[in-house]
Each structure stands twice: as structure tokens, then as C-alpha cells.
Design a protein around this motif. Structure first.
Motif, PDB file in Angstrom:
ATOM      1  N   THR A 203       0.926  -1.959 -63.124  1.00 46.79           N
ATOM      2  CA  THR A 203       1.349  -3.296 -63.384  1.00 46.79           C
ATOM      3  C   THR A 203       1.732  -3.377 -64.800  1.00 46.79           C
ATOM      4  O   THR A 203       3.057  -4.151 -64.555  1.00 46.79           O
ATOM      5  N   THR A 207       5.848  -4.949 -65.391  1.00 42.44           N
ATOM      6  CA  THR A 207       5.566  -5.885 -65.560  1.00 42.44           C
ATOM      7  C   THR A 207       6.632  -6.036 -66.867  1.00 42.44           C
ATOM      8  O   THR A 207       7.648  -6.646 -67.180  1.00 42.44           O
ATOM      9  N   LYS A 210      10.315  -5.820 -65.924  1.00 45.49           N
ATOM     10  CA  LYS A 210      10.778  -6.593 -64.726  1.00 45.49           C
ATOM     11  C   LYS A 210      11.110  -7.310 -66.202  1.00 45.49           C
ATOM     12  O   LYS A 210      12.319  -7.649 -65.507  1.00 45.49           O
ATOM     13  N   LEU A 228       2.797   4.359 -55.335  1.00 46.36           N
ATOM     14  CA  LEU A 228       1.413   3.294 -56.211  1.00 46.36           C
ATOM     15  C   LEU A 228       2.810   2.265 -56.794  1.00 46.36           C
ATOM     16  O   LEU A 228       2.519   0.827 -56.903  1.00 46.36           O
ATOM     17  N   GLN A 235       4.915  -5.634 -55.339  1.00 48.65           N
ATOM     18  CA  GLN A 235       3.845  -7.232 -55.556  1.00 48.65           C
ATOM     19  C   GLN A 235       4.429  -8.174 -57.011  1.00 48.65           C
ATOM     20  O   GLN A 235       3.549  -8.983 -56.624  1.00 48.65           O
ATOM     21  N   LEU A 256       1.225   5.154 -49.045  1.00 48.55           N
ATOM     22  CA  LEU A 256       0.667   4.627 -50.056  1.00 48.55           C
ATOM     23  C   LEU A 256       1.369   3.028 -50.525  1.00 48.55           C
ATOM     24  O   LEU A 256       0.943   2.413 -51.016  1.00 48.55           O
TER      25      LEU A 256
ATOM     26  N   GLN B   6       2.034 -12.693 -66.341  1.00 53.61           N
ATOM     27  CA  GLN B   6       2.198 -11.495 -65.303  1.00 53.61           C
ATOM     28  C   GLN B   6       0.705 -10.661 -66.036  1.00 53.61           C
ATOM     29  O   GLN B   6      -0.253  -9.879 -65.515  1.00 53.61           O
ATOM     30  N   GLN B   7       0.486 -10.746 -67.362  1.00 55.57           N
ATOM     31  CA  GLN B   7       0.245  -9.593 -68.078  1.00 55.57           C
ATOM     32  C   GLN B   7      -1.537  -9.606 -67.385  1.00 55.57           C
ATOM     33  O   GLN B   7      -2.429  -9.075 -67.814  1.00 55.57           O
ATOM     34  N   ASN B  10      -2.722  -9.385 -64.105  1.00 54.18           N
ATOM     35  CA  ASN B  10      -3.381  -8.087 -64.254  1.00 54.18           C
ATOM     36  C   ASN B  10      -3.821  -7.219 -64.300  1.00 54.18           C
ATOM     37  O   ASN B  10      -4.628  -6.661 -64.217  1.00 54.18           O
ATOM     38  N   ILE B  14      -7.764  -5.791 -63.053  1.00 60.75           N
ATOM     39  CA  ILE B  14      -8.599  -4.355 -63.012  1.00 60.75           C
ATOM     40  C   ILE B  14      -9.592  -4.243 -63.978  1.00 60.75           C
ATOM     41  O   ILE B  14     -10.581  -3.821 -63.643  1.00 60.75           O
ATOM     42  N   SER B 130      -2.932   0.365 -44.594  1.00 62.49           N
ATOM     43  CA  SER B 130      -1.927  -0.774 -45.912  1.00 62.49           C
ATOM     44  C   SER B 130      -2.162  -1.889 -44.989  1.00 62.49           C
ATOM     45  O   SER B 130      -2.006  -2.748 -45.471  1.00 62.49           O
ATOM     46  N   ALA B 135      -0.550  -7.573 -46.970  1.00 63.93           N
ATOM     47  CA  ALA B 135      -0.015  -7.503 -48.598  1.00 63.93           C
ATOM     48  C   ALA B 135       0.646  -9.239 -48.407  1.00 63.93           C
ATOM     49  O   ALA B 135       2.594  -9.118 -48.896  1.00 63.93           O
ATOM     50  N   TYR B 137       1.388 -11.877 -51.159  1.00 62.47           N
ATOM     51  CA  TYR B 137       2.094 -12.271 -52.982  1.00 62.47           C
ATOM     52  C   TYR B 137       2.894 -13.585 -52.618  1.00 62.47           C
ATOM     53  O   TYR B 137       3.133 -14.052 -52.427  1.00 62.47           O
ATOM     54  N   GLY B 142       7.611 -17.162 -60.897  1.00 65.90           N
ATOM     55  CA  GLY B 142       8.096 -16.935 -61.582  1.00 65.90           C
ATOM     56  C   GLY B 142       6.840 -15.105 -61.790  1.00 65.90           C
ATOM     57  O   GLY B 142       6.690 -14.394 -62.144  1.00 65.90           O
ATOM     58  N   SER B 144       3.674 -13.384 -60.152  1.00 67.43           N
ATOM     59  CA  SER B 144       3.265 -13.088 -59.239  1.00 67.43           C
ATOM     60  C   SER B 144       1.941 -12.727 -59.245  1.00 67.43           C
ATOM     61  O   SER B 144       0.824 -11.990 -59.433  1.00 67.43           O
ATOM     62  N   GLY B 146      -1.373 -11.714 -55.426  1.00 65.58           N
ATOM     63  CA  GLY B 146      -1.323 -10.638 -54.539  1.00 65.58           C
ATOM     64  C   GLY B 146      -2.651 -11.291 -53.281  1.00 65.58           C
ATOM     65  O   GLY B 146      -3.633 -11.932 -54.138  1.00 65.58           O
ATOM     66  N   GLN B 149      -5.157  -9.349 -55.000  1.00 60.89           N
ATOM     67  CA  GLN B 149      -5.608  -9.548 -56.482  1.00 60.89           C
ATOM     68  C   GLN B 149      -6.812 -10.961 -56.471  1.00 60.89           C
ATOM     69  O   GLN B 149      -7.784 -10.817 -57.114  1.00 60.89           O
ATOM     70  N   TYR B 218      -7.242  -1.724 -52.988  1.00 60.33           N
ATOM     71  CA  TYR B 218      -5.691  -2.741 -53.639  1.00 60.33           C
ATOM     72  C   TYR B 218      -4.936  -1.222 -53.874  1.00 60.33           C
ATOM     73  O   TYR B 218      -3.909  -1.437 -54.147  1.00 60.33           O
ATOM     74  N   TYR B 219      -6.012  -0.402 -54.459  1.00 57.10           N
ATOM     75  CA  TYR B 219      -4.432   0.739 -55.309  1.00 57.10           C
ATOM     76  C   TYR B 219      -4.266   1.659 -54.018  1.00 57.10           C
ATOM     77  O   TYR B 219      -3.593   2.743 -53.854  1.00 57.10           O
ATOM     78  N   LYS B 220      -4.968   1.617 -53.341  1.00 58.13           N
ATOM     79  CA  LYS B 220      -4.617   2.487 -51.974  1.00 58.13           C
ATOM     80  C   LYS B 220      -5.161   4.311 -52.177  1.00 58.13           C
ATOM     81  O   LYS B 220      -6.222   4.134 -51.292  1.00 58.13           O
TER      82      LYS B 220
END
Lengths: 374, 300
Positions: A203, A207, A210, A228, A235, A256, B6-7, B10, B14, B130, B135, B137, B142, B144, B146, B149, B218-220
Motif C-alpha cells: 500500500t 499510494t 496514485k 496482492l 482497495q 490472491l 492514506q499513508q 496504511n 501494518i 477471498s 471486500a 471499501y 479520497g 480509502s 477497507g 483494515q 488481509y494479505y491472503k
């Protein structure tokens, strides 16, 4: 003494018989045993199937075709022995081998004997020796780069392109090939980045991408990361298309990416079952009927295409003179309808017509070929 | 500004996972003064066990809102049991041995778990279904976020608050803190330190298992050797926050996640890992015991 005479007589009889029958001998040099056995056996099976079909229709130039197989086990040492053996047995052309190593080890012997050779080997050195006898029948990274660039610029007409690779040699080279070819076509690459394979959390880089507002994100690495990336793009609400290089072509990409997989594009040499050509459909059906399984991979079909081109040349030229056949294949043959797509070779024996295809993943996970458009 | 927020999201996502895993490191270190290097692999194992349980339950046509909590609870119990067995086999016999022996034993146990996963489930990645968590969101100006998350953020927060209250307000929590300060004195006060250590492994492993399930959901994709990467990051997080300190592990995890996301977003994705270690070194230079670690007064 009597027995010796008899033996001599039998040998003479056999030799004269084979002369009288006047078969056209085609060699198969492939890894029938060892690590790549399934690929090697696939090549042998496919060549024998095609020859059987030609023979059933009366053969070539009034003669039957005879297939002689030599197992090179995928190694250079065995390949050199096979080359000698097949030349001694009087083949005019050899199909194979599967690996670049085994192909290269045999090349010089075939060149000196004037025996034609076609192979699916992807190593770039194969076409750099200047052997007129050699024809490569698959596409290297550079060809995928060129195809991808054309897909970007001619088909999708992307205005802003972002690319991602991982740190592997393969991925870096492929991304570079895509980058250079896209630049050549006047493409606007707004971002080039790298991920660490296996990181899972992409991400942050996505980002960042983007903010460059691209039309497409191209990824040259493997499906485990590609799936992913696609899921996390969705997402993050990134509207850009996703285009993946050949290593994204795996069923697990769809798992995935989940529902985000739909609409992703993947570029690869086509899987045998996705070949759109009638000749491919018929050949695959015949192969299945005879061997009760699918060919192990697309590489099998590249090899059969090599055989088909050579047989086609013999038929057209009405000769088995290898020098004339090679001239024809180098200069005259244009877009010969192959199982793996149109075939044209350049002066170095490099196949210039790309067999690549772009698939779009459908909502149910199926592939749909979108480019080249039929 | 959109990118900044957004960051932030993110990084917090994690970061929560790092924090959950870091708690396992920090609690074991706090009481036993042992770096449990097998903890990361235990997290990886929990992702695999969780997947197996999930496949069993989804096959039985039970609605997802029951399946998911059930997966979390059953996996936590299984991993807690494995954690306790691990302590019994790999660490208890070495409790009075030199500290290095226990660290080597931990590394060995980690390898056994990692290779065990590979032998049972194979070296190829396994993939979570999945459709378990939809899924969904949301886009807020602007930025996002989920559903998964949100679950990660909220559930991590709840678990951390509960743990904080448990350690600070309950009798067992007091016993844990007492054992962390001085095992011998704790024993003299009538605390069964063995029981406390078992307790620590139960809590640490269960929190790790939640982290492992988050990774899977989350990461599958899950890999037999993923424990090393997550374990290492969580270990760094624990050190940044001050190893042995519970709020420190939470803070360290969040900081590490955020730091990674911002470096990747504003500086370079290629350098994100290198900067993590630069941060670690800087923190260790100025605060050798980590951000929230206590300064130990040396007696001269």
C-alpha cells in the motif's frame, strides 16, 4: 563363417531396404528422462503425432517421414552425443532441444553437418553464433517488452504509465525491455518503482503511485506479489488498469486478487488451451485423443511448429536440400500459420513474429484474449 | 494531504499487526529475559492453522459472522497450547543455563516450526479464501479504508486495551509485573513463577495468533517462511518501544508501521527497510532502552 555372412546379408538388406524406401529422417533431440522429462516426452509425442498424420496422407514428396529420437537428458554432454548420433543416422532436421543448454551444445555439430535445427530455447546466445542451420522458435524477454509496449500504445493508448519490478534479474530485465520499447513508441512513463518480493504490504508504494495519476500500473514480477498488488490497488481506490508480465500468469493470481482480479490484463505466450487458431484446436484435440492428456506446455507446440515449418518448406521447394530450405525459411516464409501464431524468421533464425497475447481476466476467473485482436 | 492520510491508514494497519506480534516478544523478554525467536514462526503457524480451521468451518455452511470469530478463538487456543509446549520443551530445561543457550534453543525451535510448516503444507504459498471478509471499501475524501483494515485496527486496539488493564489492574497482572522485576523476590512473596511464565506464553502466543490471522485474511497469501520477516519487524518494534515494556511494544509497532509507510511514500520504497534500521540505531544511541524503556540506574 556362415553366420557372419548371414549377418552381413541381413545388414545389407536392411540398408538397401531403407534406401529403397527413401524415408525423410527427422531427429528429435529432447530430455526424455531426467528433470525435464515431461517436457521432452511432450515434444517427442507431439512430433510423432504430427508425422503420423502427414504419413497417413501419403507422406512428403512421395516418401514417408521417419522420426529418430535421442534423449539428451537436458544436459550439454548428452546433447553433444545426441547431435553426433542423429547426424550419423542421416537426419535432415532436428527438433529440439527443450533447454537452451542442450540446444547450444548440439548447435555446432548440426551446423557443420548442414542439418537444420529448431528449438524453443530462450537464451539470447543461441541466435548469435551465425549458424544458418538454426531457427529459434520462442520469444525472449525483449520480444515480450516489445509486445507489451505495443499493447500499451497501439491497443490501450495509455497516456500515463507506471511500472513496478522486483529485484530479480528476470523482473528487472523485463521491466527494462518494456520501458525502452514504450519510450521508443513515444509512451509517457510517469513512475518506475521497485518492490521487495514477498513484502505483502504494497500500500505505501501504491499510494505514492496514485499521486502520479497513471492510466496503468505494469508489474514485471511474480504472481504471488502481482495478485496482492492488484487487490491493494482496488482497495486504495486506484482506477488505473493493471498489466502483469508473464510470471503473473498463474491460477493463484486470481485467488490472491480475489474479486479485484476481474479486468486485470496479463501478457504471456499463450497457454495451449487458449490458442485461438483452428489448427491449434485440432492439434490439441488430436493430441488429447492419442495420449489422453494435454501437452505439458506451450513449449511443446513451439517445437511442433518448427517441424511444421520445415515440412512446409520441403513440400513447397520439392527438395530436401537443407541449404535451400534454410534460405526459404530465412527469406521467403512470411506469417506461416503456426499452432502458436504466425511464424516469420529473420536472417539470424530469430522468430520475429511474436506469439504473445494479452488476456483480460473475466469476473469468473476465466481468461479472454483481447490482443492481438483477431 | 490525501496521500498523507492514506499513508497514515496504511501504516497503522501494518503497525497494528507488528504491535500484536511485538507484545509476544516483549512479555516473554520482560519476565524471562529471553528473546523468543520462535515467536515469528508461531505467528506463521497460526496463519496456517487458522486457514485449516476456516476451511473446515466454511464447508459446514455456517454463516461467516460466526465462522470468523470461531476461527480466531480456536486458533488462539491451539497456538496458546503450542506456545506452552514450546516453553516446556525448549526453554524450561534451560532456565538456569547461560542466556545464550536459550537464545540458540529459540532459534532452533523457530526452524523446527518453519520446516514443519513446509513439510505439512508444502513450500508453495497457501491462499486464504477471498470471500470470508467481504471486500468492502469506504472512500472518505479520497482516502480509502477497507472493512478488513477497520477490523484489524479496532480489534487490535481492543486487545491492547484489555491487555493493559489486565496487567495493571488484576491480581495476576500484578504477579506478572512482580515476576518481571525480580523472579526470586516474587517467589518469596508466594507467586508461582512457573505458572506466570505459562500465562505469559498463553497470552503472547494468542496475541501472535491474532496477528497471524490478520496477515492471512488481509494479505491472503501465506508462506512457510513468512514468520521470519514479521518476527524480525515485530522484534525491531519491541526494541524501539523498549523491550519488556508492554505499552512500548504497542507504540513501537505502530511507529514502525507508520515510519515504513511514510518513508516508502515520501522518500523511496527501495530504502524503506534501510531507514527502519537507521531509525533503530538512532533510537538505541539516544535511548538504549527504547522509547518507553526504563532507565536502569547503574550502581557504582
Amino acid at each position: 563363417m556362415k553366420r557372419l555372412l548371414l549377418a552381413l546379408f541381413v545388414v545389407l538388406a536392411m540398408v538397401s531396404f531403407s534406401f529403397a524406401a527413401g524415408t525423410i529422417k527427422i531427429g528429435v533431440q529432447a530430455p526424455i528422462t531426467g528433470k525435464f522429462a515431461s517436457e521432452g516426452q511432450g515434444i517427442d509425442n507431439a512430433v510423432r503425432l504430427w508425422v503420423e498424420q502427414v504419413n497417413a496422407k501419403g507422406g512428403l514428396l512421395g516418401k514417408k517421414i521417419e522420426v529418430i529420437t535421442c534423449d539428451d537428458e537436458g544436459t550439454a554432454v548428452k546433447a553433444a552425443i545426441c547431435a553426433r548420433e542423429l547426424v550419423n543416422k542421416g537426419v535432415i532436421a532436428v527438433i529440439g532441444s527443450y533447454t537452451s543448454t542442450a540446444t547450444e551444445a548440439a548447435q555446432a555439430t548440426y551446423f557443420r553437418a548442414g542439418v537444420l535445427q529448431t528449438s524453443d530455447g530462450t537464451s539470447d546466445t543461441l541466435v548469435k553464433h551465425g549458424y544458418w542451420t538454426f531457427f529459434r522458435n520462442s520469444s525472449p524477454n525483449s520480444a515480450e517488452g516489445k509486445f507489451t509496449a505495443e499493447f500499451f500504445m497501439k491497443f490501450k493508448k495509455y497516456k500515463r504509465i507506471a511500472t513496478i519490478s522486483d529485484y530479480s534479474t528476470f523482473s528487472v530485465d523485463l521491466e527494462k525491455a518494456v520501458y525502452e520499447n514504450t519510450k521508443k513508441l513515444g509512451g509517457n512513463i510517469v513512475y518506475r518503482g521497485k518492490i521487495k518480493s514477498g513484502d505483502q504490504n504494497f500500500t505505501p508504494i501504491l499510494t505514492k503511485i496514485k499521486s502520479y495519476n497513471p492510466d496503468v500500473i505494469y508489474f514485471s514480477g511474480y504472481y504471488t506479489d502481482g495478485g496482492l498488488i492488484r487487490a491493494q490497488m482496488k482497495q486504495l481506490g486506484i482506477k488505473a488498469d493493471f498489466v502483469g508480465g508473464d510470471s503473473n500468469d498463474n491460477r493463484e493470481f486470481v485467488k490472491l486478487a480475489g474479486s479485484a482480479a476481474a479486468g486485470a490484463y496479463i501478457i504471456n505466450v499463450p497457454l495451449p488451451e487458449y490458442l485461438p487458431y483452428d489448427i491449434a484446436k485440432k492439434f490439441l484435440a488430436d493430441y488429447r485423443a492419442k495420449y489422453h492428456e494435454d501437452p505439458p506446455s506451450i513449449w511443446t507446440l513451439f517445437n511442433v511448429d518448427g517441424l511444421r515449418a520445415i515440412l512446409h518448406a520441403i513440400e513447397v521447394l520439392k527438395t530436401t536440400d537443407t541449404k535451400k530450405i534454410a534460405d526459404y525459411l530465412h527469406n521467403e516464409l512470411k506469417d506461416f500459420p503456426g499452432i502458436t501464431g504466425p511464424i516469420t524468421w529473420d536472417k539470424n533464425g530469430e522468430r520475429i513474429t511474436s506469439a504473445y497475447m494479452a488476456y483480460e481476466i473475466q469476473p469468473n476467473g476465466d481468461y479472454k484474449i483481447v490482443y492481438p485482436t483477431k | 494531504m490525501e496521500i498523507f492520510f492514506q499513508q497514515l491508514i496504511n501504516g497503522l494497519t501494518i503497525g497494528s499487526i507488528y504491535a500484536l506480534v511485538a507484545l509476544g516478544y516483549t512479555m516473554v523478554y520482560g519476565v524471562m529475559k529471553l528473546i523468543n525467536f520462535a515467536h515469528g514462526d508461531l505467528v506463521a503457524l497460526s496463519a496456517y492453522i487458522g486457514l485449516v480451521i476456516m476451511m473446515q468451518l466454511t464447508g459446514a455452511s455456517i454463516p461467516n459472522y460466526i465462522v470468523i470469530p470461531a476461527v480466531f478463538i480456536i486458533t488462539a487456543i491451539v497456538i496458546a497450547i503450542i506456545g506452552v509446549i514450546l516453553e516446556r520443551i525448549a526453554y524450561r530445561p534451560l532456565r538456569h543455563a547461560p542466556r545464550l543457550s536459550a537464545v540458540v534453543s529459540a532459534l532452533g525451535a523457530g526452524m523446527v516450526i518453519q520446516n514443519g510448516i513446509m513439510l505439512i503444507w508444502g513450500p508453495r504459498p497457501k491462499i486464504y479464501p477471498s470471500d470470508v471478509v467481504p471486500a468492502v471499501y469506504w472512500n472518505i475524501g479520497g482516502v480509502s479504508i477497507g472493512l478488513m483494515q477497520l477490523i484489524i485496527l479496532v480489534l487490535s486496539l481492543i486487545l491492547m486495551v484489555v491487555l493493559y488493564i489486565f496487567v495493571n489492574k488484576t491480581k495476576i497482572g500484578t504477579a506478572i509485573r512482580a515476576s518481571a522485576i525480580d523472579q526470586l523476590a516474587a517467589k518469596l512473596m508466594g507467586i508461582d513463577v512457573n505458572k506466570i511464565i505459562v500465562m505469559i506464553f498463553v497470552i503472547g502466543s494468542s496475541l501472535g495468533s491474532v496477528g497471524g490471522l490478520f496477515i492471512g485474511m488481509y494479505y491472503k497469501g501465506i508462506y512457510f517462511n513468512m514468520g521470519w520477516i514479521y518476527g524480525l519487524n515485530a522484534f525491531v518494534a519491541a526494541i524501539i518501544g523498549g523491550i519488556g515494556n508492554i505499552p512500548g511494544a504497542m507504540l513501537g509497532g505502530m511507529l514502525l508501521g507508520l515510519f515504513n509507510a511514510f518513508i516508502a511514500g515520501y522518500v523511496s520504497t527501495t530504502w524503506a527497510d534501510a531507514f527502519t534500521y537507521i531509525l533503530l540505531i538512532i533510537i538505541l544511541i539516544f535511548r538504549p532502552t527504547g522509547i518507553l524503556g526504563e532507565r536502569v540506574a547503574e550502581k557504582v
